[in-house]
Design a protein around this motif. Structure first.
Motif, PDB file in Angstrom:
ATOM      1  N   ALA A  14       0.842  -1.205   0.000  1.00 26.47           N
ATOM      2  CA  ALA A  14       0.000   0.000   0.000  1.00 26.47           C
ATOM      3  C   ALA A  14       0.873   1.249   0.000  1.00 26.47           C
ATOM      4  N   GLU A  32       9.691   2.751   7.027  1.00 26.73           N
ATOM      5  CA  GLU A  32       9.336   1.347   7.241  1.00 26.73           C
ATOM      6  C   GLU A  32      10.036   0.870   8.512  1.00 26.73           C
ATOM      7  N   SER A  42       2.358  -8.002   3.054  1.00 29.32           N
ATOM      8  CA  SER A  42       2.646  -7.982   1.617  1.00 29.32           C
ATOM      9  C   SER A  42       3.595  -9.091   1.186  1.00 29.32           C
ATOM     10  N   ALA A  46      -1.166 -15.013  -0.670  1.00 27.58           N
ATOM     11  CA  ALA A  46      -1.323 -16.112  -1.630  1.00 27.58           C
ATOM     12  C   ALA A  46      -1.028 -15.632  -3.051  1.00 27.58           C
ATOM     13  N   MET A  48      -2.482 -14.096  -5.447  1.00 31.09           N
ATOM     14  CA  MET A  48      -3.356 -14.382  -6.577  1.00 31.09           C
ATOM     15  C   MET A  48      -4.207 -13.175  -6.917  1.00 31.09           C
ATOM     16  N   ALA A 169       8.039   4.494  13.402  1.00 36.81           N
ATOM     17  CA  ALA A 169       7.445   5.725  13.943  1.00 36.81           C
ATOM     18  C   ALA A 169       7.034   5.482  15.392  1.00 36.81           C
ATOM     19  N   GLY A 330      -7.548  -5.609   3.541  1.00 38.12           N
ATOM     20  CA  GLY A 330      -8.051  -6.970   3.741  1.00 38.12           C
ATOM     21  C   GLY A 330      -7.234  -8.020   3.013  1.00 38.12           C
ATOM     22  N   GLY A 331      -7.920  -8.871   2.260  1.00 39.59           N
ATOM     23  CA  GLY A 331      -7.248  -9.956   1.539  1.00 39.59           C
ATOM     24  C   GLY A 331      -7.042  -9.653   0.074  1.00 39.59           C
ATOM     25  N   GLY A 333      -5.139  -6.623  -1.071  1.00 34.64           N
ATOM     26  CA  GLY A 333      -4.268  -5.446  -1.166  1.00 34.64           C
ATOM     27  C   GLY A 333      -3.276  -5.483  -2.305  1.00 34.64           C
ATOM     28  N   LEU A 334      -2.833  -6.675  -2.704  1.00 30.18           N
ATOM     29  CA  LEU A 334      -1.895  -6.745  -3.827  1.00 30.18           C
ATOM     30  C   LEU A 334      -2.638  -6.502  -5.134  1.00 30.18           C
ATOM     31  N   GLN A 335      -3.734  -7.209  -5.324  1.00 26.81           N
ATOM     32  CA  GLN A 335      -4.404  -7.183  -6.625  1.00 26.81           C
ATOM     33  C   GLN A 335      -5.121  -5.858  -6.897  1.00 26.81           C
TER      34      GLN A 335
HETATM   35  C1  LIG Z   1      -2.315 -15.445   3.894  1.00 23.50           C
HETATM   36  C2  LIG Z   1      -2.659 -14.231   3.092  1.00 23.50           C
HETATM   37  C3  LIG Z   1      -3.124 -14.382   1.782  1.00 23.50           C
HETATM   38  C4  LIG Z   1      -3.404 -13.255   0.991  1.00 23.50           C
HETATM   39  N1  LIG Z   1      -3.731 -13.445  -0.313  1.00 23.50           N
HETATM   40  C5  LIG Z   1      -3.884 -12.369  -1.118  1.00 23.50           C
HETATM   41  C6  LIG Z   1      -4.118 -12.541  -2.514  1.00 23.50           C
HETATM   42  O1  LIG Z   1      -4.170 -13.670  -3.015  1.00 23.50           O
HETATM   43  N2  LIG Z   1      -4.276 -11.419  -3.283  1.00 23.50           N
HETATM   44  C7  LIG Z   1      -4.187 -10.158  -2.757  1.00 23.50           C
HETATM   45  O2  LIG Z   1      -4.330  -9.178  -3.492  1.00 23.50           O
HETATM   46  N3  LIG Z   1      -3.957  -9.967  -1.436  1.00 23.50           N
HETATM   47  C8  LIG Z   1      -3.804 -11.043  -0.611  1.00 23.50           C
HETATM   48  N4  LIG Z   1      -3.578 -10.867   0.720  1.00 23.50           N
HETATM   49  C9  LIG Z   1      -3.703  -9.509   1.289  1.00 23.50           C
HETATM   50  C10 LIG Z   1      -2.496  -8.627   1.078  1.00 23.50           C
HETATM   51  O3  LIG Z   1      -1.315  -9.330   1.435  1.00 23.50           O
HETATM   52  C11 LIG Z   1      -2.672  -7.377   1.944  1.00 23.50           C
HETATM   53  O4  LIG Z   1      -3.914  -6.755   1.667  1.00 23.50           O
HETATM   54  C12 LIG Z   1      -1.581  -6.350   1.683  1.00 23.50           C
HETATM   55  O5  LIG Z   1      -0.316  -6.945   1.754  1.00 23.50           O
HETATM   56  C13 LIG Z   1      -1.666  -5.208   2.674  1.00 23.50           C
HETATM   57  O6  LIG Z   1      -0.601  -4.337   2.393  1.00 23.50           O
HETATM   58  P1  LIG Z   1      -0.187  -3.217   3.398  1.00 23.50           P
HETATM   59  O7  LIG Z   1       0.924  -2.441   2.754  1.00 23.50           O
HETATM   60  O8  LIG Z   1      -1.400  -2.463   3.845  1.00 23.50           O
HETATM   61  O9  LIG Z   1       0.312  -3.971   4.722  1.00 23.50           O
HETATM   62  P2  LIG Z   1       1.770  -4.521   5.105  1.00 23.50           P
HETATM   63  O10 LIG Z   1       2.390  -5.276   4.012  1.00 23.50           O
HETATM   64  O11 LIG Z   1       1.619  -5.223   6.415  1.00 23.50           O
HETATM   65  O12 LIG Z   1       2.615  -3.199   5.284  1.00 23.50           O
HETATM   66  C14 LIG Z   1       2.462  -2.327   6.394  1.00 23.50           C
HETATM   67  C15 LIG Z   1       3.853  -1.918   6.809  1.00 23.50           C
HETATM   68  O13 LIG Z   1       3.771  -0.903   7.799  1.00 23.50           O
HETATM   69  C16 LIG Z   1       4.902  -1.052   8.627  1.00 23.50           C
HETATM   70  N5  LIG Z   1       4.696  -0.358   9.896  1.00 23.50           N
HETATM   71  C17 LIG Z   1       3.787  -0.652  10.867  1.00 23.50           C
HETATM   72  N6  LIG Z   1       3.931   0.171  11.914  1.00 23.50           N
HETATM   73  C18 LIG Z   1       4.942   1.028  11.584  1.00 23.50           C
HETATM   74  C19 LIG Z   1       5.553   2.123  12.266  1.00 23.50           C
HETATM   75  N7  LIG Z   1       5.175   2.491  13.511  1.00 23.50           N
HETATM   76  N8  LIG Z   1       6.553   2.777  11.649  1.00 23.50           N
HETATM   77  C20 LIG Z   1       6.965   2.403  10.397  1.00 23.50           C
HETATM   78  N9  LIG Z   1       6.419   1.380   9.722  1.00 23.50           N
HETATM   79  C21 LIG Z   1       5.424   0.701  10.306  1.00 23.50           C
HETATM   80  C22 LIG Z   1       5.023  -2.561   8.819  1.00 23.50           C
HETATM   81  O14 LIG Z   1       6.316  -2.939   9.229  1.00 23.50           O
HETATM   82  C23 LIG Z   1       4.639  -3.069   7.440  1.00 23.50           C
HETATM   83  O15 LIG Z   1       5.767  -3.360   6.629  1.00 23.50           O
HETATM   84  C24 LIG Z   1      -3.280 -11.948   1.544  1.00 23.50           C
HETATM   85  C25 LIG Z   1      -2.831 -11.788   2.850  1.00 23.50           C
HETATM   86  C26 LIG Z   1      -2.513 -12.920   3.628  1.00 23.50           C
HETATM   87  C27 LIG Z   1      -2.000 -12.714   5.010  1.00 23.50           C
END
Ligand SMILES: Cc1cc2nc3c(=O)[nH]c(=O)nc-3n(C[C@H](O)[C@H](O)[C@H](O)COP(=O)(O)OP(=O)(O)OC[C@H]3O[C@@H](n4cnc5c(N)ncnc54)[C@H](O)[C@@H]3O)c2cc1C
Length: 370
Positions: A14, A32, A42, A46, A48, A169, A330-331, A333-335
């Motif tokens: 994200a 980060e 991230s 999965a 997909m 942070a 949610g589930g 975030g990549l796609q």
């Molecule tokens: C098992 C599983 C299967 C999934 N399958 C799919 C799929 O098939 N297709 C799909 O599209 N999505 C899928 N998802 C969902 C997808 O992985 C997430 O929606 C997406 O990764 C969320 O991204 P993000 O950047 O919000 O969160 P994150 O990747 O968790 O990134 C948030 C970042 O914020 C950082 N952070 C937190 N607090 C602080 C702070 N105080 N200071 C600095 N940095 C901080 C963390 O270290 C972290 O790196 C799946 C998730 C899981 C767990």
């Protein structure tokens, strides 16, 4: 003090995709907490792209993201962001009505083939005989999260943006027209706009900034990998999912992976697999397929973080100047990341609205305050 136009907290998909998109317009710094990007959700997904996830809004964001995955920008370095993998949603006789309903919903987004029992088993010979109905989307994409994260990072850096890894942070303050973030490492970063892309920790970041949290709920999901039966042609296998949220499996680096699609409420944390869900994954795999899970090769868990209405929150907070929510992916975030990043670029960078089928109000965090 490190100053920029926009400060992003979170180096997951994200934060990085929004930062890369905005780097066209502004000086961006990403904080980060971990030493590497994508360490949490991230890097544990999965991977997909399919339309059986979420609802109409999520599907519209997914559809709008497809062109980006099919034809990534040159600034991503020419690396493919995924490969074609068919998606098979299968059902037993008693689940047929559920499959019919899903087919009607998905037909607006993907070209689907209805499969009878023979068609289901031709596409996925591992399924048990009771998988008698199916819908197939031959155009699914198995995403490459590493390529996606690194492509965004490359674009960000090529436009002068910065990633500061290992910077958690710890304190956030609004003063003198800017947000100042103090990190645990003792450094200070400041910008008039703060994007909260901290995944499962996003409500925690809001509290640090004295902004009202959204009520985000992280939910743990587990994945195991194990050997396929000898002689299985892994290259031709689909991503196979039960019509209900019970099980999915797919080929994974010369083996198979499977998830029991668990959704266990969790605090934000470095999620670890629980033995119960690991056993459930193996049990459901044996219940629905002819595979014997003799030995689990690897296991992991990650958090999927939801808003109360299960739609992402993308937009400025109503109770703080310059505080932008980018949470609740949610589930999916990549796609959905390319479309959501383009929406962030529109809302902050003033570009035209990129996804006509989704309104800004539907994504605004303000909807959760009503
Ligand atoms: C098992 C599983 C299967 C999934 N399958 C799919 C799929 O098939 N297709 C799909 O599209 N999505 C899928 N998802 C969902 C997808 O992985 C997430 O929606 C997406 O990764 C969320 O991204 P993000 O950047 O919000 O969160 P994150 O990747 O968790 O990134 C948030 C970042 O914020 C950082 N952070 C937190 N607090 C602080 C702070 N105080 N200071 C600095 N940095 C901080 C963390 O270290 C972290 O790196 C799946 C998730 C899981 C767990």
């Amino acid at each position: 003090m490190n100053t920029s136009d926009i400060l992003v907290i979170g180096g997951g998909i994200a934060g990085l995709s929004a930062a890369a998109a905005l780097s066209n317009h502004a000086r961006i710094a990403v904080l980060e907490a971990e030493d590497q990007v994508g360490y949490h959700s991230s890097g544990r997904s999965a991977t997909m792209l399919h339309y059986a996830l979420g609802d109409r809004l999520v599907r519209a964001l997914t559809l709008a993201s497809r062109p980006f995955f099919d034809d990534p920008p040159a600034s991503f370095g020419g690396v493919p962001l995924g490969r074609r993998m068919p998606v098979l949603i299968h059902a037993r006789d008693d689940e047929r009505e559920e499959l019919d309903a899903l087919q009607a919903e998905l037909a607006q987004f993907a070209q689907l083939e209805r499969l009878d029992s023979a068609g289901v088993h031709e596409l996925c010979p591992l399924l048990r005989e009771d998988a008698t109905h199916g819908i197939a989307d031959r155009n699914g994409i198995r995403l490459d999260p590493h390529a996606l994260l690194q492509g965004n990072l490359r674009q960000l850096r090529s436009r002068g943006g910065e990633l500061h890894a290992g910077q958690r942070a710890a304190a956030i303050e609004w003063a003198g027209g800017a947000w100042t973030v103090a990190t645990e490492a003792g450094e200070h970063f400041s910008a008039p706009i703060l994007i909260n892309a901290a995944g499962s920790w996003a409500d925690k970041i809001a509290r640090l900034a004295d902004v009202e949290p959204l009520g985000l709920q992280p939910k743990r999901r587990t994945i195991i990998t194990f050997d396929a039966p000898v002689g299985t042609n892994l290259d031709s296998l689909p991503f196979a999912k039960t019509v209900g949220d019970e099980l999915y499996f797919a080929p994974e680096s010369g083996r198979l992976f499977a998830s029991p699609m668990d959704e266990i409420a969790s605090d934000p944390c470095d999620a670890q697999p629980d033995e119960l869900e690991v056993a459930l994954a193996a049990y459901r795999m044996e219940e629905r397929t002819i595979v014997k899970v003799e030995r689990i090769h690897s296991r992991w868990a990650g958090l999927r973080t939801f808003t109360p209405d299960l739609h992402p929150a993308v937009g400025f907070a109503g109770d703080a100047v310059g505080f932008f929510w980018l949470a609740g992916q949610g589930g999916f975030g990549l796609q959905t990341s390319p479309a959501v990043a383009a929406i962030v670029e529109s809302l902050i960078g003033g570009r035209p609205w990129p996804v006509p089928d989704v309104t800004a109000d539907a994504l605004s965090p303000l909807r959760l305050r009503a």
